[in-house]
Design an enzyme around this catalytic site. Sequence first.
Site, PDB file in Angstrom:
ATOM      1  CG  HIS A 106      -2.003  -1.058   1.170  1.00  0.00           C
ATOM      2  ND1 HIS A 106      -2.539  -1.558   0.000  1.00  0.00           N
ATOM      3  CD2 HIS A 106      -2.656  -1.728   2.178  1.00  0.00           C
ATOM      4  CE1 HIS A 106      -3.454  -2.460   0.286  1.00  0.00           C
ATOM      5  NE2 HIS A 106      -3.543  -2.598   1.592  1.00  0.00           N
ATOM      6  CG  HIS A 180      -7.865  -0.738   2.282  1.00  0.00           C
ATOM      7  ND1 HIS A 180      -8.442  -1.438   3.318  1.00  0.00           N
ATOM      8  CD2 HIS A 180      -6.816  -1.482   1.886  1.00  0.00           C
ATOM      9  CE1 HIS A 180      -7.763  -2.541   3.537  1.00  0.00           C
ATOM     10  NE2 HIS A 180      -6.769  -2.603   2.672  1.00  0.00           N
ATOM     11  CD  GLU A 317      -8.243  -3.936  -0.492  1.00  0.00           C
ATOM     12  OE1 GLU A 317      -7.098  -3.542  -0.747  1.00  0.00           O
ATOM     13  OE2 GLU A 317      -8.469  -4.869   0.300  1.00  0.00           O
TER      14      GLU A 317
END
Length: 352
Positions: A106, A180, A317
């Site tokens: 991420h 997210h 996601e």
Amino acid sequence: MGIKKRDFGQSVDGKPVHLYTLTNAGGMEVTITNYGATVVSLVVPDRDGKPADVVLGYDRLEDYIAGKQYFGCIAGRYANRIAEGKITLKGTEYRLTINDGDNHLHGGRRGFDKMVWQGQEFEDNVGIGLKFAYLSPDGEEGYPGNLACTVIYTIGAANELKIDYHATTDKASIVNLTNHAYFNLAGAGSGQILNHELMICADRFTPIDSCLIPTGEMRSVESTPFDFTRPTTIGARIDHDDEQLVFGKGYDHNWILNRDIAGPCLAARAYERISGRRLEVFTTQPGIQFYSGNFLDKEIGAKDGLTYYHRGGFCLETQHFPDSPNHPNFPSTVLDPGSKYEHTTIYKFTAG
Ligand code: GLA
């Protein structure tokens, strides 16, 4: 329809952070902050019109600053994992920050979820919305190129949250942006999500190794616990003795969407029988990471004085496949100067 703006405090480097609340006539109320361009709450009615907040989040900015769960944020520059943080672009190897075991996750130690974005309210012929901009400098977390990103959230008359993603770069780079949000259609903090029925429009998924990095294989879901082509409860097979479920500690995998049109197509549908709330996800992206909240473990400081427990929320996601830069058989995530990164995802809520 309207937007209300209020203060949400200051980031560690003293930047002002705001909360924006968008409402429509259908009973939808979405609160978003420019810290991480994060969806903080999303209230929608159940089949009797009773409202509930269906996304996980915190009450206080400090908890978002310290948080490690990525609640509701925009994950980037590259959402999901890159093996050993290594990428090669045009013959040059770049080393990205390692922040998840031996891998990059991420966007690194300080990903887009921890940045203060520049927010702008707007109204157009679709509805009302917020445009967030962030310029990620060359070298940030190891990534090449100045990457100019915008994320636009729009709501209209229907209970849909549309997210448009745009990015450009001045040097070849990689980009993979997603939201997210963790959903619990019975209401955030109301318990586990195991009884939600889920359908994913995908005949294949990308199996992972024990560190959650794709092996490169694109495997059929047929006769596996990964077959969500027909609505199945999340909990029905989650504890099966399947190597992929063991590696993921539950579901934490990328499904390869059965795309048939170029525009946003249906990717997944979740339904919670007691409230009657239904979420449909439409996207232009090639994949979707379904994560069953396996790393949630007594998350304190949650909104409204609640505590979130194991599998108290799930994420859908929409994204490119994890570790794509290291798998030439996956769709490319390279962005060159002069090209545009453009994606759209819509979260649509109904009840019945
Ligand atoms: C993603 C990953 C998960 C986990 C969460 C954050 O969805 O795939 O493994 O890291 O983010 O907790």
